[in-house]
Design a protein around this motif. Sequence first.
Motif, PDB file in Angstrom:
ATOM      1  N   VAL A 169      -5.716  -6.018  -1.734  1.00 59.53           N
ATOM      2  CA  VAL A 169      -5.682  -5.355  -0.428  1.00 59.53           C
ATOM      3  C   VAL A 169      -4.282  -5.393   0.181  1.00 59.53           C
ATOM      4  CG1 VAL A 169      -6.577  -5.385   1.925  1.00 59.53           C
ATOM      5  CG2 VAL A 169      -8.126  -5.787  -0.002  1.00 59.53           C
ATOM      6  N   LEU A 170      -3.681  -6.584   0.220  1.00 62.39           N
ATOM      7  CA  LEU A 170      -2.351  -6.708   0.819  1.00 62.39           C
ATOM      8  C   LEU A 170      -1.302  -5.975  -0.007  1.00 62.39           C
ATOM      9  CD1 LEU A 170      -2.394 -10.468   1.906  1.00 62.39           C
ATOM     10  CD2 LEU A 170      -2.677  -8.452   3.353  1.00 62.39           C
ATOM     11  N   GLY A 171      -1.355  -6.149  -1.327  1.00 66.07           N
ATOM     12  CA  GLY A 171      -0.393  -5.478  -2.187  1.00 66.07           C
ATOM     13  C   GLY A 171      -0.558  -3.969  -2.174  1.00 66.07           C
ATOM     14  N   GLY A 172      -1.817  -3.518  -2.155  1.00 65.39           N
ATOM     15  CA  GLY A 172      -2.066  -2.083  -2.133  1.00 65.39           C
ATOM     16  C   GLY A 172      -1.527  -1.420  -0.884  1.00 65.39           C
ATOM     17  N   ARG A 173      -1.709  -2.090   0.254  1.00 63.10           N
ATOM     18  CA  ARG A 173      -1.216  -1.525   1.511  1.00 63.10           C
ATOM     19  C   ARG A 173       0.306  -1.550   1.581  1.00 63.10           C
ATOM     20  NH1 ARG A 173      -2.194   2.354   5.031  1.00 63.10           N
ATOM     21  NH2 ARG A 173      -1.610   1.843   7.181  1.00 63.10           N
ATOM     22  N   LEU A 174       0.896  -2.697   1.263  1.00 63.86           N
ATOM     23  CA  LEU A 174       2.354  -2.802   1.306  1.00 63.86           C
ATOM     24  C   LEU A 174       3.005  -1.893   0.266  1.00 63.86           C
ATOM     25  CD1 LEU A 174       2.850  -6.646   1.844  1.00 63.86           C
ATOM     26  CD2 LEU A 174       3.119  -4.799   3.516  1.00 63.86           C
ATOM     27  N   GLY A 175       2.342  -1.728  -0.878  1.00 60.36           N
ATOM     28  CA  GLY A 175       2.861  -0.817  -1.890  1.00 60.36           C
ATOM     29  C   GLY A 175       2.914   0.608  -1.387  1.00 60.36           C
ATOM     30  N   TYR A 176       1.855   1.026  -0.685  1.00 62.27           N
ATOM     31  CA  TYR A 176       1.856   2.386  -0.130  1.00 62.27           C
ATOM     32  C   TYR A 176       2.954   2.541   0.912  1.00 62.27           C
ATOM     33  CZ  TYR A 176       0.368   6.610   2.254  1.00 62.27           C
ATOM     34  OH  TYR A 176       0.345   7.861   2.817  1.00 62.27           O
ATOM     35  N   VAL A 177       3.111   1.536   1.769  1.00 62.58           N
ATOM     36  CA  VAL A 177       4.135   1.591   2.816  1.00 62.58           C
ATOM     37  C   VAL A 177       5.533   1.699   2.203  1.00 62.58           C
ATOM     38  CG1 VAL A 177       5.244   0.251   4.654  1.00 62.58           C
ATOM     39  CG2 VAL A 177       2.745   0.384   4.536  1.00 62.58           C
ATOM     40  N   LEU A 178       5.818   0.891   1.188  1.00 61.23           N
ATOM     41  CA  LEU A 178       7.162   0.834   0.617  1.00 61.23           C
ATOM     42  C   LEU A 178       7.438   1.954  -0.386  1.00 61.23           C
ATOM     43  CD1 LEU A 178       7.422  -3.020   0.035  1.00 61.23           C
ATOM     44  CD2 LEU A 178       8.458  -1.684   1.875  1.00 61.23           C
ATOM     45  N   PHE A 179       6.444   2.314  -1.184  1.00 60.99           N
ATOM     46  CA  PHE A 179       6.663   3.298  -2.236  1.00 60.99           C
ATOM     47  C   PHE A 179       6.497   4.736  -1.766  1.00 60.99           C
ATOM     48  CE2 PHE A 179       4.846  -0.116  -5.284  1.00 60.99           C
ATOM     49  CZ  PHE A 179       6.077  -0.758  -5.331  1.00 60.99           C
ATOM     50  N   TYR A 180       5.561   4.971  -0.845  1.00 59.55           N
ATOM     51  CA  TYR A 180       5.168   6.340  -0.551  1.00 59.55           C
ATOM     52  C   TYR A 180       5.534   6.838   0.852  1.00 59.55           C
ATOM     53  CZ  TYR A 180       2.544   6.284  -4.915  1.00 59.55           C
ATOM     54  OH  TYR A 180       2.209   6.217  -6.237  1.00 59.55           O
ATOM     55  N   ASN A 181       5.680   5.947   1.815  1.00 60.44           N
ATOM     56  CA  ASN A 181       5.950   6.436   3.171  1.00 60.44           C
ATOM     57  C   ASN A 181       6.764   5.438   3.992  1.00 60.44           C
ATOM     58  OD1 ASN A 181       5.795   8.441   5.070  1.00 60.44           O
ATOM     59  ND2 ASN A 181       3.561   8.498   5.152  1.00 60.44           N
ATOM     60  N   PRO A 182       7.881   4.942   3.468  1.00 55.43           N
ATOM     61  CA  PRO A 182       8.632   3.909   4.193  1.00 55.43           C
ATOM     62  C   PRO A 182       9.212   4.405   5.518  1.00 55.43           C
ATOM     63  CG  PRO A 182       9.880   4.702   2.308  1.00 55.43           C
ATOM     64  CD  PRO A 182       8.510   5.276   2.177  1.00 55.43           C
ATOM     65  N   ALA A 183       9.673   5.654   5.560  1.00 59.86           N
ATOM     66  CA  ALA A 183      10.295   6.169   6.784  1.00 59.86           C
ATOM     67  C   ALA A 183       9.299   6.188   7.937  1.00 59.86           C
ATOM     68  CB  ALA A 183      10.853   7.572   6.540  1.00 59.86           C
ATOM     69  N   TYR A 184       8.067   6.619   7.658  1.00 60.68           N
ATOM     70  CA  TYR A 184       7.062   6.702   8.719  1.00 60.68           C
ATOM     71  C   TYR A 184       6.739   5.316   9.262  1.00 60.68           C
ATOM     72  CZ  TYR A 184       2.659   7.435  11.140  1.00 60.68           C
ATOM     73  OH  TYR A 184       1.673   7.451  12.092  1.00 60.68           O
ATOM     74  N   TYR A 185       6.506   4.364   8.364  1.00 58.89           N
ATOM     75  CA  TYR A 185       6.100   3.034   8.821  1.00 58.89           C
ATOM     76  C   TYR A 185       7.266   2.230   9.385  1.00 58.89           C
ATOM     77  CZ  TYR A 185       1.525   3.954   6.868  1.00 58.89           C
ATOM     78  OH  TYR A 185       0.290   4.503   6.625  1.00 58.89           O
TER      79      TYR A 185
END
Length: 272
Positions: A65-81
């Motif tokens: 859960v934690l890795g999946g969420r942080l992975g999405y934030v860092l890999f796919y949408n870092p600018a937004y987050y």
Amino acid sequence: MLEYPSINPVLLSLGPLQVRWYGLMYVIGFTAAYLLVMHQAKKFRWDRMFLHVDNLNLALILGVVLGGRLGYVLFYNPAYYWAHPTEIPAIWTGGMSFHGGFLGAFLAGFLYCRRTGLDFWKAADLYIVTVPVGLFFGRLGNFINGELYGRITNAPWAMIFPQGGPLPRHPSQLYEALLEGLILFLILWTTKAKPWQPARSSGWPHGVMLALFLGLYGCFRFLVEFVREPDPQIGLIGSIFSMGQVLCLLMLCAGILLWLGRKTATVEQFNR
């Protein structure tokens, strides 16, 4: 063209509480993995695993859960987050990365095994063969949600997804369910006993099943990404590869290196 079987993503509503198909798929996947791990531990007579399986499962779920969420934030949408950091914990709004979840589970499992003295590579082989079951049900959940659909196509099995516009698209979720789920599970499950055989029977060192998963998943996902709609906020990197394909290439390389490293290792003791 096939008709998309529109299914209500909400399976059951109890006042403000909703049971969604996608969440149910996660529950089925985790439950199936638990039962299959217990089955293998009993079959291979690894009694020590029975003492740790509940706590290890909890650590792995948190890692996913934690890795999946942080992975999405860092890999796919870092600018937004970066601009909206308070939304990072809001996993209920969507946005999970398989590669991030895998890294999170890997790290959580490694730390747990190191702390308890459990053989990490042995445990990894036990668990990794069950992962495709969760992937299979997870991709079915994506299909029911009408998300992560494929690119526009004229293939006779194409579908019009409610969120994908008026043109028919590849049902890429089903491709992934077949390749990353069913086929990958069959390959791993039919070869899983090899690392548990003694050296005189040409057994492999523990860890090679994890390497095999990394390589095969990387290949299957890389191929499907050619017909899967790229993430709109990223598009195609260099007008060729999606972010998922870049991560899968890294995954494939890691699988090859791990395979070579573990194949040259000494076959471990089985009662550790």
